[in-house]
Design an enzyme around this catalytic site. Structure first.
Site, mmCIF file in Angstrom:
data_model
loop_
_atom_site.group_PDB
_atom_site.id
_atom_site.type_symbol
_atom_site.label_atom_id
_atom_site.label_comp_id
_atom_site.label_asym_id
_atom_site.label_seq_id
_atom_site.Cartn_x
_atom_site.Cartn_y
_atom_site.Cartn_z
ATOM 1 C CG HIS A 1 4.595 -7.087 -9.744
ATOM 2 N ND1 HIS A 1 4.461 -8.027 -9.155
ATOM 3 C CD2 HIS A 1 3.494 -6.224 -9.445
ATOM 4 C CE1 HIS A 1 3.789 -7.406 -8.707
ATOM 5 N NE2 HIS A 1 2.577 -7.090 -8.449
ATOM 6 C CG HIS B 1 1.581 -2.018 -11.835
ATOM 7 N ND1 HIS B 1 2.347 -1.277 -10.756
ATOM 8 C CD2 HIS B 1 0.882 -3.387 -10.552
ATOM 9 C CE1 HIS B 1 2.674 -1.746 -9.466
ATOM 10 N NE2 HIS B 1 1.618 -2.712 -9.450
ATOM 11 C CD GLU C 1 4.382 5.429 17.560
ATOM 12 O OE1 GLU C 1 3.486 6.139 19.033
ATOM 13 O OE2 GLU C 1 3.625 5.905 16.397
ATOM 14 C CG HIS D 1 -2.863 5.550 26.344
ATOM 15 N ND1 HIS D 1 -3.874 5.851 24.977
ATOM 16 C CD2 HIS D 1 -1.695 6.079 26.107
ATOM 17 C CE1 HIS D 1 -3.436 7.470 24.838
ATOM 18 N NE2 HIS D 1 -2.430 7.431 25.468
#
Length: 651
Positions: free
Chosen positions: A11, A247, A398, A460
């Site tokens: 890149h 890129h 999280e 859950h």
């Protein structure tokens, strides 16, 4: 440009577009010593847009890091060289973190800046400041599109991390082209809302403007700063600059030649003219800066010897003297006081025993402190106004939490731990992978580990999570069955400096298992004989976590029916697998083919322990919403079923 061309991959766009920013930062502001990459008070530099790795490798070579001679750059992206396609962390080396998955670098940097601020609050004394460094980040549009950047940067503003300074490479290009079709956020307003200092509309190719922006960022001690730099991707390539074609692909020989002409660069590939090499070399200045710090630390040591000793120990990653004796005593005390208790509560009991002895422990939870039980009796919250604590309110973040803890570990001086429900480990999966890839000490407290959490239902109730964590290289996974195994698991995690450790813990209470001293010692080997029989066993029952109590009851019933039963508790399969063959044979003998493994999760991983003639009682489907005891019975996690399966196997 030359390295990407030689590798025929890479890149070039971001390195060429950010080169002017890098020149100002690395030559005039960055505090580092190429002669000692591990100097404790160095600035940290994070290339969050890690695909631009050749920029970092060029900077390390030019400033004089011995690990990055020109031969490394010639062999960019080749096997056996440090110049990998994306920067890769090596302990003690100058690459501060592995980057490439976009957004995680800036989250790591938030952890590093937190570490600096917390260490400064602990150790700096009037007239004696030994912790005073900054964390600098390069990031691009891709990093800011990733959700983790929102999580981490929001918290950074709340915690007032004034020594965190980010450079936003605003070049309006990503792999698919002009970002205006999918990224129209007003980034300055976003960061202003986070509580950052925003320095906007900086010409990323004007050294004077860049320096002025850095000066403004450094002058604000109470807010992290983002310097929004307008740049041209692939700057200097006359026919391709400003386009997505720069890129992620080499420029091509023709464009490289045109760029050389455009830039007025006459040197051959990988040849640096002497006057430029001398101007870039940072070894003399870096050594002088470190020597000045060493003198300050010597004076600090004279004035505050105990603090100096603790600081030196912590940045070296060493545990306090007497740790082993303390841990032994704590486990013995926990064993003597043990009763029925959820292993998440046992985890808190272990934390209360260990944390006062380890001031380097810093923890938190993703808005589940009361459920994860990660806040021990000595926990003091960290805030934007007071960084002297050891507990972080991470909020519902999280992914950001896990990556920030990676940054705390990378910085040094801390043992980070964090908590959430096991099922939500999915949110932080790639940060877990990065911790394992970098072999970082990061302790993950995962509670509510099975259908045993009950009525919250299958959203859950983790089923595949423990097994998937076990599949991750360098990740150690512990699912303890009671208070003592939990204390041993925590000790292992604290002593495990070669990778992350997941502690998988129950919501529901589990009984204490009685053990002799040799059995307690054997827990640390990952798997051991919890209940023995006379003579050669007829059947082996293997279990983890809450299912150990179940198989112990089944073993009693089978024994009453004349069956010789051995119960193996295996809190950590990876630790057990690492034991020598003779020990593994002593626990699971090859000549006993009748084996039953029991775990309230997917069954796949257990067949290698039970063999082709064994049985696995598990859960290869999602759960249901109901009280936990009903669910265990519904899915066959009962004494009667274990006994029936064992008898069927024997017959």
């Amino acid at each position: 440009m030359d390295a990407v061309q030689a590798a025929n991959s890479g890149h070039p766009g971001a390195p060429m577009g950010m080169a002017d920013i890098a020149e100002v930062l690395w030559r005039d502001y960055l505090k580092h010593n190429p002669g000692n990459p591990g100097w404790a008070d160095r600035d940290r530099f994070v290339l969050s847009n890690g695909h631009g790795s050749m920029l970092l490798y060029s900077l390390l070579h030019l400033t004089g890091y011995a690990d990055f001679p020109i031969e490394e750059l010639r062999n960019f992206r080749q096997l056996g060289y440090r110049t990998a396609g994306h920067p890769e962390y090596e302990a003690g080396g100058p690459v501060e973190t592995t980057t490439g998955p976009l957004g995680q670098g800036v989250a790591n940097a938030v952890g590093m800046a937190m570490a600096e601020r917390m260490l400064a609050a602990r150790f700096n004394q009037p007239g004696h400041e030994i912790v005073d460094h900054r964390t600098w980040v390069f990031l691009g549009d891709g990093c800011l599109m990733e959700g983790i950047s929102h999580e981490a940067c929001s918290l950074a503003g709340t915690l007032k991390l004034g020594k965190l300074i980010c450079f936003y490479d605003d070049n309006s290009i990503s792999i698919d082209g002009e970002v205006s079709g999918w990224f129209t956020d007003v980034t300055p307003q976003r960061f202003d809302a986070y509580g950052w200092q925003v320095i906007d509309n900086v010409d990323g190719h004007d050294a004077v403007a860049i320096a002025a922006a850095i000066d403004a960022a450094v002058a604000d001690p109470d807010r992290p700063s983002i310097i929004c730099c307008k740049t041209v991707i692939g700057s200097g390539a006359p026919n391709k600059q400003g386009t997505a074609s720069t890129h992620g692909a080499p420029l091509g020989d023709e464009e490289v030649a045109a760029a050389r002409k455009s830039l007025g660069w006459e040197a051959a590939p990988f040849k640096i003219p002497a006057e430029i090499a001398n101007a870039w070399d940072g070894r003399t200045r870096g050594a002088a800066e470190e020597n000045a710090w060493n003198e300050r630390f010597a004076a600090y040591n004279d004035a505050h010897p105990e603090l100096a000793a603790e600081f030196a120990r912590r940045v070296a990653g060493k545990r306090p003297r007497g740790w082993c004796q303390h841990a032994d005593s704590a486990i013995a005390e926990i064993d003597s006081e043990a009763g029925k208790m959820a292993t998440r509560q046992a985890s808190l009991r272990a934390l209360n025993a260990y944390a006062p002895f380890l001031p380097e422990m810093v923890g938190g939870s993703a808005d589940l402190t009361g459920s994860n039980l990660t806040k021990h009796d000595g926990s003091v919250p960290v805030s934007g106004d007071d960084a002297g604590g050891n507990y972080v309110w991470f909020g519902v973040r999280e992914f950001g939490m896990t990556a920030i803890c990676n940054g705390l570990s990378l910085h040094g001086g801390f043992i980070p731990y964090s908590g959430t429900f096991l099922t939500f480990s999915d949110y932080s999966r790639n940060a877990l992978r990065m911790a394992a890839l970098m072999k970082l000490q990061n302790i993950l407290v995962y509670t509510h580990d099975s259908i045993g959490l009950g009525e919250d239902g299958p959203t859950h109730q983790p089923v595949e999570h423990t097994a998937s964590l076990r599949l991750m290289p360098n990740m150690s996974v512990w699912r303890p069955c009671d208070t003592v195994e939990t204390a041993v698991a925590w000790r292992y995690a604290i002593e495990n400096e070669t990778g992350p450790t997941s502690l998988v813990l129950t919501r529901q209470g589990v009984p204490h298992q009685k053990r002799a001293a040799p059995q307690i010692a054997a827990i640390a080997r990952g798997g051991y004989v919890l209940k023995e029989c006379d003579g050669t066993p007829d059947v082996l029952l293997i279990a983890t976590g809450s299912e150990v109590a179940l198989v112990m009851d089944a073993a009693d019933e089978l024994t009453d029916n004349g069956v010789r039963v051995r119960v193996v508790s295996m809190p950590s399969t990876d630790v057990f697998d690492a034991q020598d063959k003779s020990y593994r044979e002593s626990v699971i003998p090859e000549n006993v083919s009748a084996r039953v493994a029991v775990e309230a999760g997917v069954t796949d991983g257990w067949w290698r322990y039970v063999g082709p003639e064994g049985r696995v009682i598990g859960l290869d489907r999602f759960g249901e919403s109901a009280p936990a005891n009903e669910l265990f019975e519904h899915f066959g996690f009962t004494t009667d079923n274990v006994v029936a399966v064992a008898k069927e196997l024997l017959n």
